[in-house]
Design an enzyme around this catalytic site. Sequence first.
Site, PDB file in Angstrom:
ATOM      1  N   ASP A 132     -10.496  -0.117  18.514  1.00 27.06           N
ATOM      2  CA  ASP A 132     -10.095  -1.412  17.956  1.00 27.06           C
ATOM      3  C   ASP A 132     -10.741  -1.558  16.586  1.00 27.06           C
ATOM      4  O   ASP A 132     -11.905  -1.188  16.413  1.00 27.06           O
ATOM      5  CB  ASP A 132     -10.524  -2.566  18.876  1.00 27.06           C
ATOM      6  N   LEU A 173       2.954  -5.490  32.777  1.00 26.01           N
ATOM      7  CA  LEU A 173       1.930  -6.293  33.457  1.00 26.01           C
ATOM      8  C   LEU A 173       2.025  -7.768  33.079  1.00 26.01           C
ATOM      9  O   LEU A 173       2.453  -8.128  31.984  1.00 26.01           O
ATOM     10  CB  LEU A 173       0.525  -5.764  33.152  1.00 26.01           C
ATOM     11  N   ARG A 174       1.628  -8.601  34.045  1.00 27.74           N
ATOM     12  CA  ARG A 174       1.551 -10.041  33.784  1.00 27.74           C
ATOM     13  C   ARG A 174       0.108 -10.422  33.560  1.00 27.74           C
ATOM     14  O   ARG A 174      -0.774  -9.951  34.291  1.00 27.74           O
ATOM     15  CB  ARG A 174       2.038 -10.849  35.009  1.00 27.74           C
ATOM     16  N   GLY A 193      10.049 -25.990  36.575  1.00 25.88           N
ATOM     17  CA  GLY A 193       8.855 -26.641  36.031  1.00 25.88           C
ATOM     18  C   GLY A 193       9.093 -27.103  34.606  1.00 25.88           C
ATOM     19  O   GLY A 193      10.226 -27.436  34.240  1.00 25.88           O
ATOM     20  N   CYS A 243       4.567 -13.763  25.461  1.00 26.50           N
ATOM     21  CA  CYS A 243       5.609 -12.739  25.663  1.00 26.50           C
ATOM     22  C   CYS A 243       7.030 -13.299  25.692  1.00 26.50           C
ATOM     23  O   CYS A 243       7.832 -12.980  24.816  1.00 26.50           O
ATOM     24  CB  CYS A 243       5.330 -11.968  26.939  1.00 26.50           C
TER      25      CYS A 243
END
Length: 429
Positions: A30, A153-154, A253, A260
């Site tokens: 990074d 992925l969440r 909702g 995302c």
Amino acid sequence: MKLAIIGTGYVGLVTGTCFAEVGHDVICVDNDAAKVKMLQAGGIPIYEPKLQELVQKNVAEGRLSFTSSTAEGVEKSDVIFIAVPTPPQPDGSVDLSFIERVARDIAGAMTGYKIVVDKSTVPVKTGERVSETIKRYCKAKVEFDVVSNPEFLREGFAVDDLMKPDRVVIGVRSQRPVAAMKEIYSPFKAPIIITDIASAELIKHAANSFLALKISYINAISIVCEASGANVEQVAEGIGLDERIGRRFLNAGIGFGGSCFPKDLSAFIKISEQIGYDFRLLQEVQRINAQQMDRFVKKITDTLWVLRDKTIGVLGLAFKQNTDDVRMSPAIDLCQRLQKEGAALRVHDPKAMDKAKPLLKGATYVDDMNAVAEGCDAIVIATEWEEFKSLDLDRAQKSLSHPIMFDGRNLFDPAEMEKRGWVYKSVGR
Ligand code: UGA
């Protein structure tokens, strides 16, 4: 295998850690030196269940390390994953400058055959660009392959999703990188599909757009339910038990948010437009999502009438449960709208309060969810945190000037709330 992951955001850090957990040698890169230092010291910059323990374990066992040098990452690895941000631009397209920069850096450091894998979410045809860029900037003129390997992925469930993926998508131009990619993923025991690069890139945008479409669909149904006296949860269950439809992502909702879905929808609409297709279906998905929030705010103002000089307690600031992420959070949007109407806010989130503070100013941040209702005129549920279901309703009822709840995530049972004497308004029920 020896792997480098460039970018230690949600995707990069979780991917690198899970790769190390299954036995690969992973170096995470990074360019933010302070972040690298924090990771080297065993800290993590995000809240994600199970992640910190896994990072510390794999660092201690010598399979996971961190550096701010891309050259070091490239030199020590056979396969290099690009997992840098692709932020949205005002016109809906995505900013690919981080990807381009990393492609040049990788090219400059390559001294032998490497597999360069794009894991960031990118518009179709980005792989071609990455390939051209590496070819142009690689002085050593060595061979390489570019692969597209989208991530599904969440946030909040990232480790579980990565360790047990539904599928692994590998987009390639030649067969050469396939064996290595299969070896990387074989410990995860998931179906692997091999496609061309453009299809892999499209799978990611198409999957996220479909999930967003599912949410907007059930939100549209919720409007019809409200108008007809039906219950959207029963409808969702009734249609969701059909295996062709499935129950997941049918929770009505205040709409979807996060870093995302909103971005990927805009980007998919934009790239489709650029290649000649007007993706109106997805434009409608966006419109329904915006309308859902408008309708919820209207429900609040219709009930409370004037919001000026009223105090509203808001439970939830994160864009969904199990995360401290507030980027594009519907909960923050809702709070800002209530403030604009003149309401004072008392807010609580189990994890996201620190990250919310710079975005949501002028609110009172309350550490205990059960203390939020004190001195309020109504309470609002804005994020679907499981623990909100155990809110002390009796205490809240005593604290409020009148027991009124607006449940934007359908966490409570309307019949039960009415029995307890609440004015209870939820979505589609
Ligand atoms: C989403 C996808 O689910 C992942 O598969 C994908 O990898 C990820 O984007 C990404 O592209 O990186 P994420 O944004 O972490 O994951 O969150 P989701 O769980 O998908 O929720 C997104 C939003 O939809 C949240 O605001 C959530 O509250 C809302 N939502 C979700 C609903 O309103 N109803 C539902 O039934 C489900």
